[in-house]
Design a protein around this motif. Structure first.
Motif, PDB file in Angstrom:
ATOM      1  N   GLU A   1       9.835 -49.110 -40.037  1.00 36.95           N
ATOM      2  CA  GLU A   1       8.250 -48.902 -40.487  1.00 36.95           C
ATOM      3  C   GLU A   1       8.390 -49.313 -41.890  1.00 36.95           C
ATOM      4  O   GLU A   1       9.190 -49.426 -42.763  1.00 36.95           O
TER       5      GLU A   1
ATOM      6  N   LYS B   1      15.657 -45.578 -34.759  1.00 35.97           N
ATOM      7  CA  LYS B   1      14.079 -45.562 -35.013  1.00 35.97           C
ATOM      8  C   LYS B   1      13.537 -46.951 -35.188  1.00 35.97           C
ATOM      9  O   LYS B   1      14.214 -47.897 -35.791  1.00 35.97           O
ATOM     10  N   ALA B   2      12.480 -47.163 -34.920  1.00 35.60           N
ATOM     11  CA  ALA B   2      11.746 -48.607 -35.127  1.00 35.60           C
ATOM     12  C   ALA B   2      11.460 -48.523 -36.799  1.00 35.60           C
ATOM     13  O   ALA B   2      11.245 -47.719 -37.195  1.00 35.60           O
TER      14      ALA B   2
ATOM     15  N   ARG C   1       2.067 -45.205 -42.684  1.00 36.34           N
ATOM     16  CA  ARG C   1       3.503 -45.814 -42.120  1.00 36.34           C
ATOM     17  C   ARG C   1       3.167 -46.795 -40.921  1.00 36.34           C
ATOM     18  O   ARG C   1       2.223 -46.389 -40.261  1.00 36.34           O
TER      19      ARG C   1
ATOM     20  N   LYS D   1       4.287 -49.543 -38.128  1.00 39.01           N
ATOM     21  CA  LYS D   1       5.306 -50.019 -37.415  1.00 39.01           C
ATOM     22  C   LYS D   1       5.610 -51.223 -37.385  1.00 39.01           C
ATOM     23  O   LYS D   1       4.659 -52.348 -37.324  1.00 39.01           O
TER      24      LYS D   1
END
Length: 561
Positions: free
Chosen positions: A229, A226-227, A2, A4
Protein backbone atom coordinates in the motif's frame (compact mmCIF):
# COMPACT_ATOMS: atom_id res chain seq x y z
CA UNK A 1 -5.60 7.42 2.30
CA UNK A 2 -4.05 3.99 1.85
CA UNK A 3 -4.06 3.05 -1.82
CA UNK A 4 -3.47 -0.54 -2.95
CA UNK A 5 -0.47 -0.99 -5.22
CA UNK A 6 -0.33 -3.51 -8.10
CA UNK A 7 0.37 -7.14 -7.12
CA UNK A 8 0.92 -10.39 -8.97
CA UNK A 9 -2.35 -12.13 -9.98
CA UNK A 10 -1.48 -15.27 -7.98
CA UNK A 11 -0.75 -13.19 -4.88
CA UNK A 12 -4.00 -11.27 -5.29
CA UNK A 13 -5.96 -14.53 -5.69
CA UNK A 14 -4.38 -15.92 -2.52
CA UNK A 15 -5.30 -12.77 -0.58
CA UNK A 16 -8.89 -12.82 -1.82
CA UNK A 17 -9.28 -16.52 -1.04
CA UNK A 18 -7.88 -16.02 2.45
CA UNK A 19 -10.23 -13.10 3.10
CA UNK A 20 -13.24 -15.10 1.88
CA UNK A 21 -12.34 -18.02 4.14
CA UNK A 22 -11.80 -15.64 7.07
CA UNK A 23 -15.19 -14.05 6.45
CA UNK A 24 -16.81 -17.50 6.47
CA UNK A 25 -15.05 -18.45 9.72
CA UNK A 26 -16.11 -15.19 11.35
CA UNK A 27 -19.72 -15.82 10.31
CA UNK A 28 -19.53 -19.27 11.90
CA UNK A 29 -18.11 -17.73 15.09
CA UNK A 30 -20.87 -15.13 15.20
CA UNK A 31 -23.51 -17.85 14.84
CA UNK A 32 -21.87 -19.94 17.60
CA UNK A 33 -21.69 -16.91 19.92
CA UNK A 34 -25.36 -16.16 19.35
CA UNK A 35 -26.27 -19.73 20.28
CA UNK A 36 -24.07 -19.52 23.37
CA UNK A 37 -25.68 -16.23 24.37
CA UNK A 38 -29.17 -17.70 24.08
CA UNK A 39 -28.16 -20.51 26.45
CA UNK A 40 -26.36 -18.18 28.87
CA UNK A 41 -29.27 -15.76 29.08
CA UNK A 42 -31.46 -18.32 30.79
CA UNK A 43 -33.76 -16.84 33.41
CA UNK A 44 -33.53 -17.74 37.07
CA UNK A 45 -36.94 -19.44 36.82
CA UNK A 46 -35.40 -22.23 34.70
CA UNK A 47 -33.11 -23.28 37.56
CA UNK A 48 -34.24 -25.88 40.10
CA UNK A 49 -34.97 -24.85 43.66
CA UNK A 50 -35.14 -21.24 44.78
CA UNK A 51 -32.82 -18.66 43.18
CA UNK A 52 -32.13 -15.17 44.51
CA UNK A 53 -30.51 -12.81 41.97
CA UNK A 54 -28.11 -9.99 42.88
CA UNK A 55 -30.77 -7.51 41.73
CA UNK A 56 -32.96 -8.69 44.66
CA UNK A 57 -30.13 -8.77 47.22
CA UNK A 58 -29.39 -6.14 49.87
CA UNK A 59 -26.08 -4.39 49.22
CA UNK A 60 -23.84 -2.55 51.67
CA UNK A 61 -20.87 -0.45 50.54
CA UNK A 62 -19.55 -0.09 46.99
CA UNK A 63 -20.67 -2.68 44.40
CA UNK A 64 -20.18 -2.19 40.67
CA UNK A 65 -22.63 -3.68 38.17
CA UNK A 66 -21.18 -5.51 35.15
CA UNK A 67 -22.04 -7.77 32.22
CA UNK A 68 -18.45 -8.21 30.93
CA UNK A 69 -18.38 -11.96 31.46
CA UNK A 70 -21.49 -13.33 29.80
CA UNK A 71 -22.27 -16.38 31.98
CA UNK A 72 -24.56 -14.92 34.63
CA UNK A 73 -28.07 -15.22 36.06
CA UNK A 74 -30.54 -12.46 35.27
CA UNK A 75 -29.35 -9.21 33.71
CA UNK A 76 -25.81 -9.16 35.11
CA UNK A 77 -23.74 -9.38 38.28
CA UNK A 78 -21.90 -7.08 40.70
CA UNK A 79 -18.32 -6.97 42.00
CA UNK A 80 -16.39 -4.97 44.61
CA UNK A 81 -13.96 -3.52 42.04
CA UNK A 82 -11.15 -5.00 44.15
CA UNK A 83 -11.07 -2.02 46.48
CA UNK A 84 -12.47 -0.73 49.77
CA UNK A 85 -11.80 -4.08 51.39
CA UNK A 86 -13.96 -4.67 54.49
CA UNK A 87 -16.62 -2.13 53.46
CA UNK A 88 -18.74 -4.15 51.02
CA UNK A 89 -21.26 -6.91 51.75
CA UNK A 90 -24.26 -8.35 49.91
CA UNK A 91 -27.09 -10.38 51.53
CA UNK A 92 -29.21 -12.86 49.51
CA UNK A 93 -32.37 -13.66 51.54
CA UNK A 94 -35.59 -15.54 50.82
CA UNK A 95 -38.40 -17.30 52.76
CA UNK A 96 -38.39 -20.97 51.73
CA UNK A 97 -41.76 -22.69 51.32
CA UNK A 98 -40.72 -25.85 53.16
CA UNK A 99 -38.47 -26.59 56.13
CA UNK A 100 -35.67 -29.04 55.48
CA UNK A 101 -32.11 -29.63 54.43
CA UNK A 102 -30.98 -27.53 51.45
CA UNK A 103 -27.87 -27.46 49.31
CA UNK A 104 -26.68 -23.85 48.89
CA UNK A 105 -24.89 -22.79 45.72
CA UNK A 106 -23.34 -19.43 44.77
CA UNK A 107 -23.04 -18.17 41.17
CA UNK A 108 -20.04 -16.06 40.08
CA UNK A 109 -17.77 -15.57 37.06
CA UNK A 110 -14.56 -17.37 37.99
CA UNK A 111 -10.99 -16.47 37.04
CA UNK A 112 -7.44 -16.08 38.30
CA UNK A 113 -8.06 -12.46 39.37
CA UNK A 114 -10.90 -13.47 41.68
CA UNK A 115 -10.56 -13.76 45.47
CA UNK A 116 -9.88 -17.24 46.82
CA UNK A 117 -10.88 -16.38 50.39
CA UNK A 118 -14.35 -14.80 50.27
CA UNK A 119 -15.98 -14.96 53.73
CA UNK A 120 -19.59 -16.20 53.55
CA UNK A 121 -22.17 -16.23 56.37
CA UNK A 122 -25.13 -18.64 56.06
CA UNK A 123 -28.16 -17.91 58.29
CA UNK A 124 -29.74 -21.32 59.06
CA UNK A 125 -32.45 -22.52 61.43
CA UNK A 126 -29.70 -23.45 63.89
CA UNK A 127 -27.97 -20.08 63.69
CA UNK A 128 -25.20 -18.53 61.60
CA UNK A 129 -22.48 -20.64 59.97
CA UNK A 130 -19.30 -19.33 58.34
CA UNK A 131 -17.85 -20.65 55.09
CA UNK A 132 -14.87 -19.57 52.93
CA UNK A 133 -15.58 -19.43 49.18
CA UNK A 134 -12.90 -19.80 46.47
CA UNK A 135 -14.06 -17.79 43.43
CA UNK A 136 -11.11 -18.67 41.20
CA UNK A 137 -12.86 -21.83 39.96
CA UNK A 138 -16.53 -22.71 39.58
CA UNK A 139 -17.00 -26.43 40.24
CA UNK A 140 -20.53 -26.74 38.82
CA UNK A 141 -20.95 -25.53 35.23
CA UNK A 142 -21.27 -22.88 34.19
CA UNK A 143 -20.87 -20.51 37.16
CA UNK A 144 -21.83 -22.35 40.35
CA UNK A 145 -20.01 -23.61 43.42
CA UNK A 146 -21.65 -25.44 46.33
CA UNK A 147 -21.27 -24.13 49.90
CA UNK A 148 -22.61 -27.38 51.39
CA UNK A 149 -25.89 -28.57 52.96
CA UNK A 150 -27.72 -26.51 55.59
CA UNK A 151 -31.00 -26.74 57.54
CA UNK A 152 -33.56 -23.97 57.02
CA UNK A 153 -37.02 -23.28 58.44
CA UNK A 154 -40.09 -21.96 56.66
CA UNK A 155 -40.68 -19.67 59.65
CA UNK A 156 -37.55 -17.51 59.12
CA UNK A 157 -35.51 -16.16 56.24
CA UNK A 158 -32.80 -18.29 54.66
CA UNK A 159 -29.93 -15.90 53.95
CA UNK A 160 -26.41 -15.95 52.54
CA UNK A 161 -24.09 -12.94 52.96
CA UNK A 162 -20.87 -12.40 50.94
CA UNK A 163 -18.26 -9.91 52.19
CA UNK A 164 -14.96 -8.56 50.88
CA UNK A 165 -13.34 -8.39 54.31
CA UNK A 166 -9.77 -9.64 54.16
CA UNK A 167 -10.03 -10.74 50.53
CA UNK A 168 -7.30 -10.51 47.91
CA UNK A 169 -8.80 -10.16 44.44
CA UNK A 170 -12.20 -9.34 42.99
CA UNK A 171 -15.29 -10.50 44.88
CA UNK A 172 -18.13 -11.42 42.49
CA UNK A 173 -21.81 -11.71 43.46
CA UNK A 174 -24.32 -13.01 40.91
CA UNK A 175 -26.95 -15.29 42.53
CA UNK A 176 -27.59 -17.82 45.31
CA UNK A 177 -29.53 -21.07 44.82
CA UNK A 178 -31.31 -23.18 47.50
CA UNK A 179 -32.00 -26.83 46.48
CA UNK A 180 -34.15 -29.01 48.79
CA UNK A 181 -32.47 -32.28 49.76
CA UNK A 182 -34.61 -35.42 50.19
CA UNK A 183 -33.91 -37.93 52.99
CA UNK A 184 -34.22 -40.83 50.54
CA UNK A 185 -32.68 -41.04 47.13
CA UNK A 186 -35.21 -40.13 44.47
CA UNK A 187 -35.31 -39.93 40.74
CA UNK A 188 -34.32 -36.52 39.38
CA UNK A 189 -37.22 -34.21 38.66
CA UNK A 190 -37.98 -32.90 35.18
CA UNK A 191 -36.53 -29.52 36.18
CA UNK A 192 -33.31 -31.15 37.37
CA UNK A 193 -33.07 -33.09 34.11
CA UNK A 194 -33.60 -29.89 32.14
CA UNK A 195 -30.94 -28.11 34.18
CA UNK A 196 -28.42 -30.91 33.56
CA UNK A 197 -29.19 -30.78 29.86
CA UNK A 198 -28.82 -27.00 29.92
CA UNK A 199 -25.39 -27.29 31.56
CA UNK A 200 -24.33 -29.84 28.97
CA UNK A 201 -25.58 -27.61 26.14
CA UNK A 202 -23.75 -24.63 27.61
CA UNK A 203 -20.48 -26.55 27.89
CA UNK A 204 -20.84 -27.77 24.30
CA UNK A 205 -21.63 -24.27 23.03
CA UNK A 206 -18.62 -22.83 24.87
CA UNK A 207 -16.37 -25.47 23.31
CA UNK A 208 -17.70 -24.65 19.83
CA UNK A 209 -16.95 -20.94 20.34
CA UNK A 210 -13.49 -21.79 21.64
CA UNK A 211 -12.72 -23.95 18.60
CA UNK A 212 -14.05 -21.31 16.18
CA UNK A 213 -11.78 -18.65 17.73
CA UNK A 214 -8.82 -21.02 17.56
CA UNK A 215 -9.44 -21.70 13.86
CA UNK A 216 -9.65 -17.97 13.13
CA UNK A 217 -6.38 -17.37 15.00
CA UNK A 218 -4.62 -20.14 13.05
CA UNK A 219 -6.10 -18.88 9.77
CA UNK A 220 -4.84 -15.32 10.40
CA UNK A 221 -1.39 -16.66 11.27
CA UNK A 222 -1.24 -18.41 7.90
CA UNK A 223 -2.29 -15.32 5.94
CA UNK A 224 -0.37 -14.46 2.74
CA UNK A 225 1.73 -11.32 2.69
CA UNK A 226 -0.31 -8.14 2.62
CA UNK A 227 -0.75 -6.34 -0.65
CA UNK A 228 1.62 -3.35 -0.74
CA UNK A 229 0.00 0.00 0.00
CA UNK A 230 0.99 3.63 -0.37
CA UNK A 231 -0.24 6.77 1.33
CA UNK A 232 -1.78 8.74 -1.52
CA UNK A 233 -4.69 11.13 -2.07
CA UNK A 234 -7.96 9.74 -3.38
CA UNK A 235 -10.88 11.60 -4.90
CA UNK A 236 -14.28 11.69 -3.29
CA UNK A 237 -17.30 10.82 -5.45
CA UNK A 238 -17.83 13.44 -8.16
CA UNK A 239 -21.13 14.59 -6.66
CA UNK A 240 -19.33 15.50 -3.41
CA UNK A 241 -16.60 17.59 -5.04
CA UNK A 242 -17.05 21.31 -5.52
CA UNK A 243 -14.97 24.46 -5.82
CA UNK A 244 -13.67 25.73 -2.49
CA UNK A 245 -13.80 29.24 -1.07
CA UNK A 246 -10.68 31.21 -0.25
CA UNK A 247 -9.82 31.02 3.45
CA UNK A 248 -8.79 34.55 4.32
CA UNK A 249 -5.53 34.57 6.29
CA UNK A 250 -5.83 30.78 6.47
CA UNK A 251 -8.73 30.88 8.93
CA UNK A 252 -11.24 28.05 8.57
CA UNK A 253 -14.30 30.23 9.29
CA UNK A 254 -13.21 33.44 7.57
CA UNK A 255 -14.30 32.59 4.03
CA UNK A 256 -13.86 34.66 0.91
CA UNK A 257 -15.08 34.21 -2.66
CA UNK A 258 -15.22 30.82 -4.37
CA UNK A 259 -12.02 29.93 -6.23
CA UNK A 260 -12.55 27.81 -9.32
CA UNK A 261 -10.38 24.73 -9.76
CA UNK A 262 -7.43 25.47 -11.99
CA UNK A 263 -3.67 25.67 -12.44
CA UNK A 264 -1.14 28.17 -11.12
CA UNK A 265 -1.86 31.47 -12.81
CA UNK A 266 1.81 32.53 -12.69
CA UNK A 267 2.78 29.38 -14.64
CA UNK A 268 0.04 29.73 -17.28
CA UNK A 269 0.13 31.72 -20.45
CA UNK A 270 -3.63 32.23 -20.51
CA UNK A 271 -6.68 31.42 -18.40
CA UNK A 272 -5.66 28.90 -15.75
CA UNK A 273 -9.23 27.83 -14.89
CA UNK A 274 -10.29 24.24 -15.60
CA UNK A 275 -13.52 24.67 -17.55
CA UNK A 276 -15.11 21.28 -16.97
CA UNK A 277 -13.09 19.48 -14.30
CA UNK A 278 -13.61 15.76 -13.80
CA UNK A 279 -13.51 15.08 -10.08
CA UNK A 280 -11.03 17.13 -8.08
CA UNK A 281 -9.09 18.37 -11.11
CA UNK A 282 -5.92 16.45 -10.21
CA UNK A 283 -6.13 14.47 -13.47
CA UNK A 284 -6.29 17.69 -15.49
CA UNK A 285 -3.36 19.04 -13.49
CA UNK A 286 -1.30 15.92 -14.27
CA UNK A 287 -2.15 16.20 -17.97
CA UNK A 288 -1.17 19.88 -17.93
CA UNK A 289 2.15 19.19 -16.19
CA UNK A 290 3.10 16.44 -18.64
CA UNK A 291 1.87 18.16 -21.79
CA UNK A 292 4.65 18.22 -24.47
CA UNK A 293 4.03 21.95 -24.84
CA UNK A 294 5.01 22.40 -21.17
CA UNK A 295 8.68 21.22 -21.01
CA UNK A 296 9.51 22.63 -17.56
CA UNK A 297 8.59 19.42 -15.65
CA UNK A 298 10.71 17.19 -17.88
CA UNK A 299 13.64 19.63 -17.68
CA UNK A 300 13.49 19.76 -13.88
CA UNK A 301 13.31 15.96 -13.62
CA UNK A 302 16.17 15.36 -16.04
CA UNK A 303 18.29 18.01 -14.31
CA UNK A 304 17.85 16.30 -10.92
CA UNK A 305 18.82 12.90 -12.33
CA UNK A 306 21.89 14.50 -13.90
CA UNK A 307 22.79 16.10 -10.56
CA UNK A 308 22.59 12.78 -8.67
CA UNK A 309 24.76 11.02 -11.24
CA UNK A 310 27.24 13.76 -12.11
CA UNK A 311 27.49 15.68 -8.83
CA UNK A 312 26.19 18.99 -10.24
CA UNK A 313 23.06 19.78 -12.23
CA UNK A 314 23.10 21.28 -15.70
CA UNK A 315 21.16 23.98 -13.86
CA UNK A 316 23.02 24.08 -10.55
CA UNK A 317 20.09 25.61 -8.65
CA UNK A 318 18.01 22.43 -8.96
CA UNK A 319 15.16 23.90 -6.88
CA UNK A 320 14.98 27.14 -8.83
CA UNK A 321 14.51 27.31 -12.60
CA UNK A 322 13.19 30.86 -12.37
CA UNK A 323 14.76 34.26 -12.89
CA UNK A 324 16.68 34.04 -9.59
CA UNK A 325 18.24 30.67 -10.50
CA UNK A 326 21.44 29.98 -12.39
CA UNK A 327 21.51 29.62 -16.18
CA UNK A 328 22.06 26.10 -17.60
CA UNK A 329 25.65 25.35 -18.56
CA UNK A 330 24.46 23.17 -21.49
CA UNK A 331 20.93 24.31 -22.47
CA UNK A 332 20.81 22.29 -25.69
CA UNK A 333 21.90 19.14 -23.83
CA UNK A 334 19.18 19.72 -21.20
CA UNK A 335 16.50 20.14 -23.90
CA UNK A 336 17.70 17.08 -25.82
CA UNK A 337 17.62 14.87 -22.70
CA UNK A 338 14.19 16.22 -21.67
CA UNK A 339 12.74 15.68 -25.15
CA UNK A 340 14.09 12.12 -25.33
CA UNK A 341 12.80 11.45 -21.81
CA UNK A 342 9.25 12.44 -22.81
CA UNK A 343 9.37 10.50 -26.08
CA UNK A 344 10.48 7.38 -24.16
CA UNK A 345 7.30 7.56 -22.08
CA UNK A 346 8.89 9.23 -19.04
CA UNK A 347 10.89 6.06 -18.32
CA UNK A 348 13.77 6.54 -15.94
CA UNK A 349 16.03 3.64 -16.92
CA UNK A 350 16.67 4.78 -20.53
CA UNK A 351 17.52 8.25 -19.20
CA UNK A 352 20.03 6.86 -16.71
CA UNK A 353 21.50 4.60 -19.42
CA UNK A 354 22.06 7.59 -21.72
CA UNK A 355 23.90 9.50 -18.99
CA UNK A 356 26.09 6.73 -17.55
CA UNK A 357 27.23 5.55 -20.99
CA UNK A 358 28.33 9.05 -21.97
CA UNK A 359 31.96 10.13 -22.14
CA UNK A 360 31.29 12.88 -19.60
CA UNK A 361 30.17 10.37 -16.95
CA UNK A 362 33.05 7.99 -17.62
CA UNK A 363 35.80 10.62 -17.26
CA UNK A 364 38.13 10.27 -14.28
CA UNK A 365 38.41 12.84 -11.51
CA UNK A 366 42.13 13.38 -12.18
CA UNK A 367 43.33 16.94 -11.78
CA UNK A 368 44.69 19.07 -14.65
CA UNK A 369 46.23 22.47 -13.99
CA UNK A 370 45.75 23.48 -17.65
CA UNK A 371 42.04 22.68 -17.58
CA UNK A 372 41.68 24.34 -14.17
CA UNK A 373 43.06 27.59 -15.59
CA UNK A 374 40.42 27.57 -18.34
CA UNK A 375 37.41 26.23 -16.37
CA UNK A 376 38.05 26.42 -12.59
CA UNK A 377 34.45 25.42 -11.70
CA UNK A 378 34.42 22.42 -14.06
CA UNK A 379 31.31 23.68 -15.81
CA UNK A 380 32.46 22.16 -19.09
CA UNK A 381 32.85 18.75 -17.40
CA UNK A 382 36.53 18.26 -18.24
CA UNK A 383 36.66 15.81 -15.31
CA UNK A 384 34.21 13.98 -13.06
CA UNK A 385 33.28 15.93 -9.95
CA UNK A 386 34.96 14.50 -6.86
CA UNK A 387 32.16 14.28 -4.31
CA UNK A 388 31.36 12.84 -0.95
CA UNK A 389 29.02 9.88 -0.65
CA UNK A 390 25.61 10.62 0.87
CA UNK A 391 25.00 9.55 4.46
CA UNK A 392 22.94 6.53 3.42
CA UNK A 393 25.68 5.16 1.15
CA UNK A 394 28.35 5.57 3.84
CA UNK A 395 26.25 3.70 6.39
CA UNK A 396 25.25 0.93 3.95
CA UNK A 397 28.88 0.45 2.89
CA UNK A 398 29.95 -0.09 6.51
CA UNK A 399 27.10 -2.57 6.98
CA UNK A 400 28.18 -4.32 3.78
CA UNK A 401 31.78 -4.55 4.99
CA UNK A 402 30.55 -6.07 8.26
CA UNK A 403 28.41 -8.56 6.36
CA UNK A 404 25.26 -7.42 8.17
CA UNK A 405 23.39 -5.54 5.44
CA UNK A 406 19.86 -6.91 4.98
CA UNK A 407 18.86 -6.15 1.39
CA UNK A 408 15.25 -7.23 1.79
CA UNK A 409 12.76 -4.38 1.32
CA UNK A 410 10.51 -3.27 4.15
CA UNK A 411 6.95 -2.24 3.41
CA UNK A 412 5.94 -0.98 6.87
CA UNK A 413 8.89 0.74 8.51
CA UNK A 414 6.75 1.96 11.40
CA UNK A 415 5.19 -1.41 12.25
CA UNK A 416 5.67 -2.22 15.92
CA UNK A 417 6.79 1.30 16.80
CA UNK A 418 3.86 1.91 19.18
CA UNK A 419 1.72 5.00 19.55
CA UNK A 420 4.71 7.32 19.43
CA UNK A 421 4.51 7.33 15.64
CA UNK A 422 0.97 6.06 15.02
CA UNK A 423 -0.85 8.47 17.36
CA UNK A 424 1.82 11.03 18.30
CA UNK A 425 1.51 9.95 21.93
CA UNK A 426 4.46 10.99 24.09
CA UNK A 427 3.55 8.29 26.64
CA UNK A 428 4.45 5.56 24.16
CA UNK A 429 7.06 3.01 25.20
CA UNK A 430 8.22 2.62 21.59
CA UNK A 431 11.97 2.58 21.03
CA UNK A 432 14.15 2.97 17.97
CA UNK A 433 17.28 1.06 17.13
CA UNK A 434 18.38 4.01 14.98
CA UNK A 435 21.21 3.38 12.54
CA UNK A 436 21.92 0.06 14.24
CA UNK A 437 19.13 -1.71 12.35
CA UNK A 438 20.68 -3.92 9.65
CA UNK A 439 18.31 -2.81 6.88
CA UNK A 440 19.27 -0.47 4.06
CA UNK A 441 19.19 3.20 5.04
CA UNK A 442 16.36 3.66 2.57
CA UNK A 443 14.12 1.66 4.93
CA UNK A 444 15.15 3.27 8.22
CA UNK A 445 12.14 4.83 9.98
CA UNK A 446 12.13 8.60 9.74
CA UNK A 447 10.48 10.27 12.71
CA UNK A 448 10.04 14.02 12.90
CA UNK A 449 12.12 15.40 15.73
CA UNK A 450 14.41 12.36 15.84
CA UNK A 451 17.27 11.85 13.42
CA UNK A 452 20.31 9.71 14.29
CA UNK A 453 23.32 11.96 15.03
CA UNK A 454 25.54 10.06 12.59
CA UNK A 455 23.12 10.65 9.70
CA UNK A 456 22.59 14.30 10.65
CA UNK A 457 26.32 14.97 10.81
CA UNK A 458 26.71 13.49 7.31
CA UNK A 459 24.15 15.95 5.89
CA UNK A 460 21.12 13.68 5.62
CA UNK A 461 18.06 15.51 4.29
CA UNK A 462 15.91 17.33 6.86
CA UNK A 463 12.55 15.46 6.95
CA UNK A 464 10.71 18.71 7.71
CA UNK A 465 11.86 20.36 4.47
CA UNK A 466 11.83 19.78 0.71
CA UNK A 467 15.47 19.21 -0.21
CA UNK A 468 16.26 18.98 -3.91
CA UNK A 469 20.00 19.15 -3.35
CA UNK A 470 21.62 18.38 -0.03
CA UNK A 471 24.41 20.53 1.36
CA UNK A 472 27.74 18.71 1.24
CA UNK A 473 30.15 19.50 4.04
CA UNK A 474 33.50 18.09 5.12
CA UNK A 475 34.10 19.14 8.71
CA UNK A 476 36.15 17.67 11.60
CA UNK A 477 32.97 16.77 13.50
CA UNK A 478 32.19 14.13 10.86
CA UNK A 479 35.45 12.31 11.58
CA UNK A 480 34.74 12.48 15.31
CA UNK A 481 31.30 10.92 14.83
CA UNK A 482 32.70 8.20 12.57
CA UNK A 483 35.41 7.37 15.11
CA UNK A 484 33.28 7.46 18.27
CA UNK A 485 29.90 6.12 17.14
CA UNK A 486 29.04 2.88 19.02
CA UNK A 487 27.33 1.47 15.92
CA UNK A 488 30.49 2.02 13.86
CA UNK A 489 32.54 0.37 16.61
CA UNK A 490 30.25 -2.66 16.32
CA UNK A 491 30.54 -2.81 12.52
CA UNK A 492 34.32 -2.41 12.72
CA UNK A 493 34.49 -5.19 15.33
CA UNK A 494 32.38 -7.51 13.16
CA UNK A 495 34.48 -6.70 10.10
CA UNK A 496 37.67 -7.41 12.09
CA UNK A 497 36.33 -10.83 13.04
CA UNK A 498 35.65 -11.64 9.39
CA UNK A 499 39.12 -10.45 8.36
CA UNK A 500 40.85 -12.57 11.00
CA UNK A 501 38.84 -15.60 9.91
CA UNK A 502 39.46 -15.00 6.20
CA UNK A 503 43.21 -15.68 6.18
CA UNK A 504 46.18 -16.42 8.43
CA UNK A 505 48.93 -14.25 6.99
CA UNK A 506 49.20 -10.51 7.67
CA UNK A 507 49.56 -9.58 3.97
CA UNK A 508 46.47 -11.59 3.01
CA UNK A 509 44.44 -10.05 5.82
CA UNK A 510 45.54 -6.55 4.84
CA UNK A 511 44.59 -7.15 1.23
CA UNK A 512 41.19 -8.53 2.25
CA UNK A 513 40.63 -5.47 4.44
CA UNK A 514 41.29 -3.03 1.58
CA UNK A 515 39.15 -5.03 -0.83
CA UNK A 516 36.29 -5.19 1.67
CA UNK A 517 36.44 -1.54 2.78
CA UNK A 518 37.91 0.41 -0.16
CA UNK A 519 37.46 -2.01 -3.10
CA UNK A 520 41.14 -1.87 -4.09
CA UNK A 521 44.45 -3.49 -3.29
CA UNK A 522 46.72 -1.77 -0.74
CA UNK A 523 49.51 0.39 -2.11
CA UNK A 524 53.11 0.22 -0.94
CA UNK A 525 52.55 3.26 1.26
CA UNK A 526 49.45 1.61 2.73
CA UNK A 527 51.47 -1.49 3.63
CA UNK A 528 54.20 0.60 5.27
CA UNK A 529 51.71 2.46 7.45
CA UNK A 530 49.89 -0.78 8.34
CA UNK A 531 53.13 -2.58 9.28
CA UNK A 532 54.05 0.26 11.63
CA UNK A 533 50.55 0.22 13.17
CA UNK A 534 50.36 -3.56 13.64
CA UNK A 535 53.92 -4.04 14.87
CA UNK A 536 53.66 -7.00 17.25
CA UNK A 537 49.83 -6.99 17.04
CA UNK A 538 49.19 -8.83 13.79
CA UNK A 539 46.71 -11.22 15.47
CA UNK A 540 45.07 -8.69 17.80
CA UNK A 541 41.36 -8.29 17.14
CA UNK A 542 41.33 -4.92 18.89
CA UNK A 543 44.11 -3.63 16.62
CA UNK A 544 42.28 -4.77 13.49
CA UNK A 545 39.06 -3.21 14.78
CA UNK A 546 40.78 0.16 15.36
CA UNK A 547 42.45 -0.01 11.95
CA UNK A 548 39.15 -0.76 10.19
CA UNK A 549 37.38 2.02 12.15
CA UNK A 550 40.09 4.40 10.93
CA UNK A 551 39.46 3.29 7.33
CA UNK A 552 35.71 3.92 7.84
CA UNK A 553 36.55 7.47 8.96
CA UNK A 554 39.06 8.11 6.18
CA UNK A 555 38.54 10.57 3.36
CA UNK A 556 38.91 7.84 0.73
CA UNK A 557 36.04 5.87 2.30
CA UNK A 558 33.71 8.90 2.19
CA UNK A 559 34.74 10.46 -1.13
CA UNK A 560 33.69 9.12 -4.53
CA UNK A 561 36.60 9.59 -6.96
Amino acid sequence: NRVKLPVEPAHLTAIQQHQAELKSLEAELKDAEQKLKSIQNQSSESLVGTVVDDADATKTGHWKASTLFKSFVGVGYVHDDNRNKGDAAIRFATRLSQSGQYEVRVSFSDGSTRASNVPVTVETSAGEQSVVLNQQKATIAPTWRSLGSFAFSDQSDAAVTLSNTGTSGYVIADAVQFILQSDEPASPTAAEVDQAASRASLAAAQEVVKQRKLRIKEHKAAAPAKAPEAMAPADRPSNEIADSPIHIRGETRNLGPIASRGFLQVCSSGNATIRQPIGSGRLELADWLTDPDNPIVARVFVNRVWMHLMGQGIVRTVDNFGAQGERPTHPRLLDALATRFVRNGWQLKPLIRDIVTSAAYQRSSDFSSEALAIDPENRMLWRMHRRRLPAESIRDTMLMAAGELDRRPRQEQMAGRGTLVSSNNADSKATFAGVGEPCRSLYLPTVRGYMPPMMTMLDVADPDMLVGRRPTTNVPAQALVLINSPEIHHWADTTATKILDSATGFDSRLQNTFLRCLQRDPKTSDRTIAEDFFAGQENSKQAWREYIAALFASTEFRILD
